[in-house]
Design a protein around this motif. Structure first.
Motif, PDB file in Angstrom:
ATOM      1  N   SER A  47       0.792  -1.229   0.000  1.00 35.28           N
ATOM      2  CA  SER A  47       0.000   0.000   0.000  1.00 35.28           C
ATOM      3  C   SER A  47       0.825   1.281   0.000  1.00 35.28           C
ATOM      4  CB  SER A  47      -0.943   0.016   1.207  1.00 35.28           C
ATOM      5  OG  SER A  47      -1.888  -1.016   1.090  1.00 35.28           O
ATOM      6  N   TRP A  48       2.131   1.143  -0.131  1.00 39.08           N
ATOM      7  CA  TRP A  48       2.984   2.324  -0.193  1.00 39.08           C
ATOM      8  C   TRP A  48       4.233   1.981  -0.995  1.00 39.08           C
ATOM      9  CZ3 TRP A  48       7.981   2.882   1.761  1.00 39.08           C
ATOM     10  CH2 TRP A  48       8.441   1.829   2.550  1.00 39.08           C
ATOM     11  N   ASN A  74      -1.399   4.801  -0.065  1.00 35.34           N
ATOM     12  CA  ASN A  74      -2.858   4.769  -0.137  1.00 35.34           C
ATOM     13  C   ASN A  74      -3.385   4.925   1.285  1.00 35.34           C
ATOM     14  OD1 ASN A  74      -3.086   4.298  -2.953  1.00 35.34           O
ATOM     15  ND2 ASN A  74      -2.396   2.216  -2.594  1.00 35.34           N
ATOM     16  N   GLN A  79      -4.814   8.326  -2.838  1.00 36.36           N
ATOM     17  CA  GLN A  79      -3.378   8.292  -3.071  1.00 36.36           C
ATOM     18  C   GLN A  79      -2.763   9.584  -2.534  1.00 36.36           C
ATOM     19  OE1 GLN A  79      -1.734   8.719  -7.087  1.00 36.36           O
ATOM     20  NE2 GLN A  79      -0.456   6.924  -6.642  1.00 36.36           N
TER      21      GLN A  79
END
Length: 130
Positions: A47-48, A74, A79
């Motif tokens: 997620s990153w 995220n 975003q």
């Protein structure tokens, strides 16, 4: 304030904090490995991401490395992009030869990465103490 931000900005245990003397000032910092672990734990590994935008010797001071890193995450379905700048002085032996240029580049990138993560709350409390 989102639960994710609270988790990201939570202070690190004291035993993870390190100190460094720089320019006559004592600075407290968190090792980059702990910042990465925090991002992975809170955000989730997928997620990153981080990207080195630029890392080079400073044109005005060739004994200094500057880096620009971008972190994309995220958060709460959005975003979020944060940039950080960092630097490192090139260390030399008494004879004047560079000790380890690769390590100095790595240090500048790590510093820039931590600055970008700080904008997401990671270790922000340390900047507020200074």
């Amino acid at each position: 304030m989102s639960d994710m931000y609270k988790q990201l900005s939570e202070p690190f245990p004291r035993e993870m904090e390190r100190t460094l003397s720089k320019g006559g000032t004592r600075l407290t910092y968190i090792p980059v490995s702990e910042v990465i672990a925090r991002m992975n734990r809170v955000m989730g590994i997928g997620s990153w991401s981080s990207e080195v935008i630029k890392v080079e010797r400073d044109s005005l001071d060739p004994d200094f490395i500057v880096a620009h890193v971008r972190v994309t995450a995220n958060i709460d379905g959005q975003q979020v992009i944060k940039d950080g700048l960092g630097g490192q002085t090139i260390k030399r032996t008494k004879a004047g030869t560079i000790v380890d240029l690769g390590d100095e580049y790595k240090g500048a990138v790590s510093d820039a990465f931590k600055k970008a993560c700080q904008m997401l709350g990671v270790g922000l409390y340390l900047a507020l103490l200074s």
